[in-house]
Enzyme design. Structure first.
Site, PDB file in Angstrom:
ATOM      1  N   LYS A  52      20.571  31.486  40.017  1.00 35.35           N
ATOM      2  CA  LYS A  52      21.551  32.500  40.401  1.00 35.35           C
ATOM      3  C   LYS A  52      22.097  32.231  41.805  1.00 35.35           C
ATOM      4  O   LYS A  52      23.290  32.357  42.059  1.00 35.35           O
ATOM      5  CB  LYS A  52      20.919  33.900  40.355  1.00 35.35           C
ATOM      6  N   TRP A  56      39.400  25.518  31.600  1.00 30.51           N
ATOM      7  CA  TRP A  56      38.283  24.897  32.306  1.00 30.51           C
ATOM      8  C   TRP A  56      38.430  23.408  32.052  1.00 30.51           C
ATOM      9  O   TRP A  56      38.341  22.945  30.920  1.00 30.51           O
ATOM     10  CB  TRP A  56      36.941  25.419  31.790  1.00 30.51           C
ATOM     11  N   GLU A  77      24.433  29.211  41.644  1.00 28.27           N
ATOM     12  CA  GLU A  77      25.662  29.453  40.886  1.00 28.27           C
ATOM     13  C   GLU A  77      26.721  30.182  41.696  1.00 28.27           C
ATOM     14  O   GLU A  77      27.903  29.816  41.642  1.00 28.27           O
ATOM     15  CB  GLU A  77      25.350  30.289  39.631  1.00 28.27           C
ATOM     16  N   ASN A 123      41.093  24.614  22.880  1.00 25.90           N
ATOM     17  CA  ASN A 123      39.762  24.668  23.482  1.00 25.90           C
ATOM     18  C   ASN A 123      38.885  23.680  22.732  1.00 25.90           C
ATOM     19  O   ASN A 123      38.812  23.727  21.510  1.00 25.90           O
ATOM     20  CB  ASN A 123      39.183  26.083  23.363  1.00 25.90           C
ATOM     21  N   GLY A 124      38.239  22.775  23.468  1.00 29.73           N
ATOM     22  CA  GLY A 124      37.381  21.775  22.838  1.00 29.73           C
ATOM     23  C   GLY A 124      37.661  20.393  23.378  1.00 29.73           C
ATOM     24  O   GLY A 124      38.306  20.231  24.422  1.00 29.73           O
ATOM     25  N   LYS A 161      31.885  30.743  31.577  1.00 29.79           N
ATOM     26  CA  LYS A 161      30.842  31.542  30.938  1.00 29.79           C
ATOM     27  C   LYS A 161      30.290  30.881  29.691  1.00 29.79           C
ATOM     28  O   LYS A 161      29.091  30.810  29.493  1.00 29.79           O
ATOM     29  CB  LYS A 161      31.418  32.915  30.591  1.00 29.79           C
ATOM     30  N   HIS A 194       2.896  19.284  45.864  1.00 30.43           N
ATOM     31  CA  HIS A 194       3.175  17.953  45.324  1.00 30.43           C
ATOM     32  C   HIS A 194       4.611  17.514  45.619  1.00 30.43           C
ATOM     33  O   HIS A 194       5.253  16.881  44.782  1.00 30.43           O
ATOM     34  CB  HIS A 194       2.896  17.942  43.822  1.00 30.43           C
ATOM     35  N   GLU A 247      15.060  30.979  37.429  1.00 31.16           N
ATOM     36  CA  GLU A 247      16.255  31.804  37.227  1.00 31.16           C
ATOM     37  C   GLU A 247      16.796  32.322  38.553  1.00 31.16           C
ATOM     38  O   GLU A 247      18.013  32.343  38.770  1.00 31.16           O
ATOM     39  CB  GLU A 247      15.929  32.952  36.274  1.00 31.16           C
ATOM     40  N   ARG A 261      36.115  32.431  30.815  1.00 33.49           N
ATOM     41  CA  ARG A 261      35.912  31.193  30.063  1.00 33.49           C
ATOM     42  C   ARG A 261      36.477  29.970  30.791  1.00 33.49           C
ATOM     43  O   ARG A 261      36.267  28.841  30.358  1.00 33.49           O
ATOM     44  CB  ARG A 261      36.569  31.300  28.686  1.00 33.49           C
ATOM     45  N   CYS A 306      37.567  26.868  27.369  1.00 31.01           N
ATOM     46  CA  CYS A 306      38.829  27.486  27.764  1.00 31.01           C
ATOM     47  C   CYS A 306      39.049  28.775  26.986  1.00 31.01           C
ATOM     48  O   CYS A 306      38.360  29.066  26.020  1.00 31.01           O
ATOM     49  CB  CYS A 306      39.989  26.527  27.507  1.00 31.01           C
TER      50      CYS A 306
END
Length: 613
Positions: A490, A73, A493, A99-100, A608, A509, A486, A27, A2
């Protein structure tokens, strides 16, 4: 995860809080809220982004020189108005943003219920507010002492700011395993999860340390104590962050701006560290521990998400160029098993924010076992930078878009330079080859710039073709296998299309069963060492009616004839191809997401900086 911002001083707090929340929205953006002291305590909070909160407060009293704000968040409790921060205690006197995660919140909550407390939300943060208020009223304590004593009973990670309606000239801030920065102005203080809401007002900051409690007053005084009730002396640092770096600069989205910044940010990462004329690389962070790194038995690389992909490229770099055995680990898995870590190991952690909770905890474990720890981070003064024995900053500037782009290429650039140093110092790179590699690496920013200009129209066209695809497959070999991972990440996301990255040879496979005319297959085909094998992989896809988009080296004619679409990449030495091949994949994800109407900078369910488990 957060975002926290707070203000105490002579100015009106609300405009500072709202601007700060907008800066911190990367965040978390499930809900937002503010609390303001102006004789009375006024709390306003709303589900959704900061803009929703702004609309909600248009006709409200937002006066006050002391206040705090929060963008969330969600961890405990769904995103809604009730679970949004700030939260108050039983009598509404104490108000908290957090935050936490308070790990023992359920035990604390049960004890407080027995004492007559009732709760409105599902959050662990409200439990903390009630606990502070209970301790304060039971022993008739000032707010800072109540916070200190209450936190000795709270287990977990937290960055908090606390206000007391009956003591309106104070803000109390505290942290453990979650970042918190105090900005020091002229007779004013700001508090933030990072420096982004602070830099507009002051460049002087104090990084609050673990288990420290800071009291900030309207008189311009700051006092810091530890949870053990010991006085602590704050150290003021000067931050080098320009406000322009936090603006979009004419781009529609931060992500697009950050993609186009990469030629500059990669050059900044190399500045002062690489001399292409004389043909050398020097990294200050390596100097003190160079001999230990040269003679290491093994390197263990820790990361999460995009940073893990950068670590996988580093595995190829360190083993190929320096012949140093490497293991790449998900930090979250590493910390929860009993890993073998020895004194002659180097444990290298990669994190854009320098605050990733799993990576930080894994590093603590490595330090306990006497390994050398090294951090590759972007944020100066971050927790991982302070924890490790040494490290290097990538210096790519603040990355606001949730989907990492320039941080990835900055990390890969830094890891490449480390591999060159170790390869030369360990005797596996002859001087002529070492200098050839150094000189070619220096050319990468210019080649990035050329690629960004040349591939735009083709990327947009391909994006139109595949914006409605339900699935996508990304294939790569060697150095470009992690780039395939990657690229797939992307797309997932920001466009919400299911995508998977695979080593090209592994397609047979299992994944080959998924291929049909509706499945786009993105193949990174710039590897000279495995070129014939990649051609065979493409032919296997085409034989199943798959649609192939190939990233090829400029001038390639063979793959152009068999692939459905091609994007040309400037020629470079194979170890450096990831720095170029990733760029069209970033742009593809961006344009496909845009065409699908997705929020590119703030994709759903993500944030983020992952500062909680």
């Amino acid at each position: 995860m957060c975002g926290i911002v707070a203000y105490i001083g002579s100015k009106q707090a609300y405009p500072i809080l709202i601007k700060g929340l907008q800066r911190l929205e990367y965040r978390g953006y499930d809900s937002a809220g503010v609390a303001l002291l102006n004789g009375d305590l006024n709390i306003y909070k709303k589900k959704g982004k900061v803009a929703e909160l702004q609309n909600f407060t248009k006709d409200k009293n937002v006066e006050g020189h002391v206040g705090m704000g929060h963008t969330r968040w969600a961890t405990h409790g769904k995103p809604d108005d009730i679970n949004a921060h700030p939260h108050t205690g039983q009598n509404g006197r104490v108000v908290v943003i957090h935050n936490g995660i308070i790990e023992n919140y359920a035990v604390l909550k049960s004890a407080l219920i027995k004492l007559g407390h009732t709760f409105k939300s599902e959050t662990d943060t409200e439990v903390l507010a009630h606990l502070i208020e209970e301790v304060q009223q039971r022993d008739n304590l000032v707010i800072e002492e109540a916070v200190r004593q209450a936190l000795t009973r709270a287990h977990g990670a937290y960055a908090i700011v606390v206000m007391d309606e009956q003591d309106p000239g104070k803000l109390v801030a505290a942290r453990k395993s979650s970042p918190l920065v105090i900005g020091v102005g002229k007779n004013e203080f700001l508090v933030g999860s990072d420096a982004t809401p602070i830099v507009e007002h002051t460049n002087k900051v104090v990084y609050l340390q673990d288990e420290e409690v800071a009291t900030l007053t309207l008189d311009g005084e700051m006092h810091i104590k530890t949870l053990r009730n010991e006085e602590a002396t704050p150290t003021i640092h000067q931050i080098e962050l320009e406000i322009e770096q936090l603006e979009k600069g004419g781009y529609d989205y931060f992500m697009l701006k950050e993609i186009f910044e990469q030629p500059v940010t990669v050059e900044e990462c190399m500045r002062g560290r690489l001399n292409n004329e004389e043909g050398w690389v020097r990294l200050g962070g390596m100097e003190e521990h160079k001999m230990r790194m040269i003679h290491a038995d093994r390197m263990i690389i820790l990361g999460c998400g995009t940073s893990w992909h950068a670590g996988m490229i580093a595995e190829y770099l360190f083993e190929d160029l320096a012949r140093l055995p490497v293991e790449v680990e998900y930090a979250s898995e590493f910390r929860y098993r009993n890993p073998v870590v020895r004194e002659r190991d180097v444990v290298l952690a990669i994190s854009q924010s320098g605050e990733t909770a799993d990576t930080f905890a894994a590093l603590e474990l490595a330090k306990e076992r006497n390994a050398l720890t090294y951090g590759i981070v972007n944020v100066v003064g971050s927790s991982i930078a302070r924890l490790t024995h040494s490290g290097s900053y990538i210096h790519v500037g603040p990355e606001i878009g949730v989907a990492s782009t320039k941080a990835f290429t900055g990390q890969v650039t830094m890891l490449t330079m480390m591999a060159l140093v170790l390869g030369y110092e360990r005797g596996y790179l002859p001087k002529s080859r070492y200098q050839e590699l150094v000189q070619e690496l220096a050319l990468i920013p210019g080649k990035m710039e050329r690629l960004l200009q040349s591939c735009q129209e083709q990327v947009k066209y391909i994006s139109e073709e595949f914006k409605d695809a339900p699935n996508a497959l990304y294939l790569g070999r060697g150095y470009n296998f992690p780039v395939a991972l990657e690229g797939a990440l992307k797309l997932k996301e920001i466009s919400y299309i299911h995508a998977e990255g695979y080593p090209a040879a592994e397609m047979k496979h299992g994944p080959i069963a998924l291929i049909d005319e509706n499945m786009p297959v993105f193949v990174i085909a710039t590897n000279l060492s495995a070129y014939d094998k990649i051609v065979s992989n493409i032919q296997e896809v085409k034989a199943r009616k798959g649609v192939v988009v190939a990233l090829v080296t400029e001038g390639d004619q063979v793959i152009k004839r068999i692939a459905d679409y091609t994007i040309e990449i400037p020629d470079t030495l194979e170890p450096f191809t990831p720095l170029l091949s990733v760029i069209p994949l970033q742009l593809l994800a961006y344009h496909i997401a845009l065409l699908r109407g997705c929020d590119v900078d703030q994709p759903r369910n993500l944030a983020k900086s992952v500062t909680v488990e």
